[in-house]
Write a protein that holds these residues in place. Structure first.
Motif, PDB file in Angstrom:
ATOM      1  N   ASP A 356       0.845  -1.192   0.000  1.00 49.04           N
ATOM      2  CA  ASP A 356       0.000   0.000   0.000  1.00 49.04           C
ATOM      3  C   ASP A 356       0.877   1.237   0.000  1.00 49.04           C
ATOM      4  OD1 ASP A 356      -1.644   2.141   0.527  1.00 49.04           O
ATOM      5  OD2 ASP A 356      -3.014   0.959   1.756  1.00 49.04           O
ATOM      6  N   ILE A 358       0.344   4.535  -0.218  1.00 52.57           N
ATOM      7  CA  ILE A 358      -0.007   5.696   0.609  1.00 52.57           C
ATOM      8  C   ILE A 358       0.214   5.372   2.087  1.00 52.57           C
ATOM      9  CG2 ILE A 358      -1.863   7.275   1.242  1.00 52.57           C
ATOM     10  CD1 ILE A 358      -1.154   7.740  -1.579  1.00 52.57           C
ATOM     11  N   PRO A 363       1.783  10.344   6.770  1.00 48.36           N
ATOM     12  CA  PRO A 363       0.966  11.387   6.140  1.00 48.36           C
ATOM     13  C   PRO A 363       1.347  12.806   6.560  1.00 48.36           C
ATOM     14  CG  PRO A 363      -0.292  10.202   7.797  1.00 48.36           C
ATOM     15  CD  PRO A 363       0.991   9.454   7.615  1.00 48.36           C
ATOM     16  N   PRO A 409       2.131  13.218   1.452  1.00 51.96           N
ATOM     17  CA  PRO A 409       1.633  12.001   0.781  1.00 51.96           C
ATOM     18  C   PRO A 409       0.180  12.095   0.311  1.00 51.96           C
ATOM     19  CG  PRO A 409       2.988  11.383   2.625  1.00 51.96           C
ATOM     20  CD  PRO A 409       2.885  12.883   2.664  1.00 51.96           C
ATOM     21  N   ALA A 410      -0.681  12.825   1.043  1.00 51.46           N
ATOM     22  CA  ALA A 410      -2.092  12.873   0.642  1.00 51.46           C
ATOM     23  C   ALA A 410      -2.258  13.500  -0.739  1.00 51.46           C
ATOM     24  CB  ALA A 410      -2.898  13.655   1.675  1.00 51.46           C
ATOM     25  N   SER A 413      -0.533  10.692  -6.156  1.00 47.93           N
ATOM     26  CA  SER A 413      -1.267   9.557  -6.701  1.00 47.93           C
ATOM     27  C   SER A 413      -0.612   8.269  -6.199  1.00 47.93           C
ATOM     28  CB  SER A 413      -1.232   9.599  -8.228  1.00 47.93           C
ATOM     29  OG  SER A 413       0.064   9.286  -8.677  1.00 47.93           O
ATOM     30  N   GLY A 414      -1.311   7.149  -6.369  1.00 46.64           N
ATOM     31  CA  GLY A 414      -0.756   5.873  -5.910  1.00 46.64           C
ATOM     32  C   GLY A 414       0.589   5.569  -6.558  1.00 46.64           C
ATOM     33  N   ALA A 417       3.283   7.822  -5.122  1.00 45.99           N
ATOM     34  CA  ALA A 417       3.624   7.414  -3.755  1.00 45.99           C
ATOM     35  C   ALA A 417       4.529   6.177  -3.785  1.00 45.99           C
ATOM     36  CB  ALA A 417       2.356   7.134  -2.959  1.00 45.99           C
ATOM     37  N   GLN A 418       4.223   5.228  -4.665  1.00 44.85           N
ATOM     38  CA  GLN A 418       5.051   4.029  -4.705  1.00 44.85           C
ATOM     39  C   GLN A 418       6.453   4.351  -5.224  1.00 44.85           C
ATOM     40  OE1 GLN A 418       5.219   1.697  -2.962  1.00 44.85           O
ATOM     41  NE2 GLN A 418       4.073  -0.057  -3.734  1.00 44.85           N
TER      42      GLN A 418
END
Lengths: 516, 307
Positions: A356, A358, A363, A409-410, A413-414, A417-418
């Motif tokens: 995951d 995010i 955060p 991080p919020a 996008s996914g 973030a990765q």
């Protein structure tokens, strides 16, 4: 007869238009696939007309001759309860945790006014969706069921009142590769038996095309392409649809190039892990049983298995991130210290990237601080300018704009973030990456680019990789060797090509079949 | 679950022992003693009294003796109420406190839960804001303010209810103290229930329930309420113990002969056995209610049973 039809369907959220006009029609017994990456508006398009999202639908959406756009919540509620069934992406959270399977199924049965079902009827309904020991399951709470079983229960509930339309939002995305194929076959069969129309939402065009009659490709809330699904898969006319299809990994893709391979980097043998049995019962459950793995320098090994096979437990035990009962792990020729005795330098050499993206970033931190964190321990005397330079270099290496360094991080996008999680792993200058389902939570398109990035890093940095995944096709894209794990034991191991072309064990054969 | 129960029962006794020893020590560190009255006793009488009650022995021996007697159900004699044993006093005061606290607990739970559910169901509306404002006021107002105000209004002005006394558990005498005791707890419970519901209502299984066309009320009561009550349960454990035993202020305001009064007087008079006896009762109830709260989690959220 058309069950569901949309004309110029729009969706607005907070005054901003996110879906700009969709036209489609689904006759009884047919399946329409709505395909696009996250943020394309595909889920909103199928939830907003039914009053299940914060989005406001405009244009026209007609179910069984009844206009949904502008209908009151009370009216929509009755329509949902009577004519539509919904299946969601996350089987783990879609069932009410404190109600037994039987209670929920009974409630779903009665939602359109049917009398309370008898036990035998409910058992039959569960068996119909492929649940074993159905009578026992009726009295169990959802958390005792596996993800696949829960999704089957959710499907049984969605069709219990015999709806005319089934809306399935990424119904297989959270399941392992073998289950995905089973679940799609189940949905096909139920649709045929019930004569239901089906609206299937997915980010993976290649995987749904076989099961849909029509497909509609969405991007940024606009229809890019629409047509019969097999044709769209074979001869896409838009670049976007072509890219979507190409991103979906296949076993027939060219194998990843293998650079110079050095001596063994990780040698693990006799690894066993067990956990205390949950609940009132005593004793322990074995998760990993006498497993051995070797990964050479510059080589990528895939550890492939189904959900619950023990693959993550084994990966974590080897990397000293999780418990281990017995077994020896050597790293670069020397024994790796116990989990509690691992020093920062030991950790630096073996960096993890988790599923995951995010959730694996704090955060409250800025991206720059997230990426720089490993340096605090490893190079504490580095000054701020040097740290900033290293962070910028790491961002560039994972193909991200250095301006992202100030975000939190919020606001990512996914995929972004990765990539940042990967940059954080790289800044420690590791010899090896542990990728625990690192692309499973991403869209096909994004996952494809992240896999390509990982492949490039593996070659340019001469990294070793231990990739944990349930998807053989994804593993094939990055890894040179594969070990298949089932029920805590490694049952087959060898060069990727050899294992895929001639799988010996039945579990491996199933995995190959699911990815073909 | 099983492990939890076993662990809790194993820790309960050491916890109680620690509480007793600590209280014992604290009592003795405090200046003054049980026989320091306005007229000083002559030393000979005083020594005789000390010897009678074993207060002249070394402290560890006294503690050991107390624990030994306690294990046999003997709380010892009261040093101030000369004709009563501590057991007698507790037997008189505890039923009053339990009756008062029990009703207050029930009222606080029902009132708080109803207010919390209504606020969550009408989230964001004027009703929600009004309820939340009222709960803030209620939790902020101490019971020694609410109690006299209620007594003034309903007792003295309107003359509807008696303002003082126990009258052998007459219901009318209980109304005002129960309300005064319950209101701050009701406010806290309402806040917790509303916050719990708000977080549960945002979860996936609620959207799934909505997708099945269930009514908003059914979703709230059947699908959301139980997990939303977990924070309420964790508050109710200690709160129940406090309500059932610690209504010292309310008992004083309304002149009720509960346990709280003995506790305060015992502490002021340095009546060591009486204070310790009440402490033992309080501590036992707190341990007991926390255990009940822990067991309630398992019912509220079956997932925790396997933890």
């Amino acid at each position: 007869m058309t069950v569901f039809a949309a004309e110029g369907l729009t969706v607005d959220i907070g005054g901003r238009r996110i879906v700009h006009g969709i036209d489609c029609a689904i006759p009884a017994g047919r399946c329409l696939a709505l395909v696009g990456e996250s943020g394309s508006g595909k889920s909103q398009s199928c939830f907003a007309p039914f009053g299940l999202s914060v989005g406001v639908a405009g244009g026209s959406a007609i179910l069984n001759g009844e206009q949904l756009v502008g209908a009151s919540e009370a009216r929509l509620r009755r329509l949902r309860g009577r004519d539509v069934g919904f299946v969601f992406q996350q089987p783990l959270t879609a069932l009410t945790p404190h109600l037994t399977v039987g209670k929920m199924l009974s409630e779903a049965w009665r939602q359109a006014g049917a009398p309370r079902p008898g036990r035998a009827e409910m058992v039959a309904a569960l068996e119909r969706v492929g649940i074993e020991q159905a009578a026992d399951r009726l009295d169990q709470y959802p958390h005792r069921l596996s993800g696949g079983q829960r999704q089957r229960v959710a499907i049984a509930m969605a069709i219990a009142h015999r709806p005319k339309l089934l809306v399935a939002d990424e119904p297989t995305t959270a399941l392992d590769a073998v289950l995905r194929a089973d679940m799609m076959r189940l949905l096909d069969r139920l649709r045929a038996e019930e004569g239901m129309a089906m609206l299937l939402v997915s980010h993976d065009l290649a995987s749904v095309a076989d099961h849909a009659d029509e497909a509609l490709v969405l991007r940024d809330g606009r229809m890019i392409e629409a047509g019969p699904a097999p044709m769209l898969l074979r001869a896409p006319t838009s670049d976007y649809a072509r890219a979507l299809i190409a991103a979906s990994p296949r076993l027939t893709d060219p194998p990843p190039p293998l650079g110079p391979v050095g001596p063994p980097l990780i040698e693990a043998s006799g690894v066993s892990v067990s956990f205390e049995r949950p609940g009132w019962r005593r004793g322990r459950v074995t998760a990993v049983d006498d497993a051995a793995l070797t990964i050479a320098e510059g080589e990528a090994l895939a550890l492939v298995g189904r959900s619950g096979s023990g693959k993550s437990t084994l990966g974590r035990a080897i990397a000293r991130l999780g418990p281990i009962d017995a077994g020896a792990v050597r790293f670069a020729g020397a024994p790796l210290p116990d989990r509690k005795a691992m020093r920062p330098a030991d950790r630096a050499a073996l960096q993890p990237v988790f599923q995951d993206p995010i959730a694996s970033l704090d955060p409250l931190w800025r991206v720059a601080d997230v990426i720089a964190e490993p340096l605090r321990n490893l190079q504490p005397d580095l000054d701020a300018a040097a740290v900033a330079a290293k962070v910028a270099a790491a961002l560039a290496e994972v193909d991200l704009d250095p301006a992202l360094a100030d975000r939190r991080p919020a606001a990512l996008s996914g995929g972004q973030a990765q990539r940042i999680a990967i940059a954080r792993a790289l800044i420690a200058s590791p010899k090896m990456l542990l990728l625990d389902e690192a692309t499973s939570a991403l869209d096909t398109l994004v996952a494809g680019t992240v896999l390509d990035l990982l492949g490039r890093l593996q070659r340019t940095r001469g990294l070793s990789i231990l990739m944990i995944t349930h998807d053989l096709a994804v593993a094939r894209r990055l890894c040179h060797r594969v070990a298949v794990i089932d029920a805590g034991r490694i049952i087959e191991e060898g060069p990727m090509e050899a294992v895929i072309s001639a799988p010996r064990h039945t579990v491996t054969q199933k995995l190959v079949a699911a990815s073909a | 679950m099983f492990h939890l129960l076993r662990r809790r029962l194993f820790t309960a006794l050491p916890t109680l022992a620690a509480v007793i020893i600590l209280s014992f020590g604290l009592m003795r560190v405090a200046p003054g003693g049980p026989f320091d009255g306005e007229r000083p006793l002559d030393p000979a009488t005083r020594d005789a009294l000390m010897a009678t009650y074993g207060l002249d022995r070394p402290l560890p021996e006294q503690i050991g003796l107390y624990l030994w007697r306690l294990a046999h159900g003997d709380f010892g004699p009261s040093l101030v109420y000369r004709d009563f044993s501590v057991t007698d006093l507790i037997a008189k005061g505890l039923p009053v406190s339990l009756t008062l606290g029990g009703w207050a607990l029930l009222l606080a739970f029902v009132l708080g839960l109803a207010a919390g559910i209504i606020a969550a169901a009408r989230s964001g509306t004027a009703i929600d804001r009004a309820i939340m404002f009222a709960t803030t006021v209620l939790t902020a107002l101490p019971s020694f303010v609410v109690g006299p105000l209620l007594a003034l209004l309903f007792g003295l002005r309107l003359g509807w209810l008696p303002v003082s006394g126990w009258a052998d558990g007459d219901a009318a005498h209980l109304v005002l103290p129960v309300i005064a005791l319950a209101l701050p707890y009701a406010g806290a419970i309402a806040k917790l229930a509303r916050a719990g519901l708000a977080s549960v209502l945002a979860q996936d299984h609620i959207r799934a329930a909505r997708s099945r066309g269930l009514s908003a009320t059914r979703i709230l009561i059947v699908h959301a309420l139980r997990p939303a009550l977990v924070p309420v349960a964790s508050y109710l454990g200690p709160a129940a113990a406090g309500l059932l035993t610690g209504a010292v202020v309310i008992e004083t305001v309304f002149g009720l002969p509960g346990l709280g009064r003995y506790f305060v007087q015992g502490a002021l008079n340095r009546d060591y056995p009486l204070v310790l006896g009440v402490v033992v009762i309080y501590a036992t109830l707190i341990v007991l209610f926390n255990l009940i709260a822990d067991l309630t989690y398992g019912w509220l959220d079956p997932r925790t049973r396997d933890a």
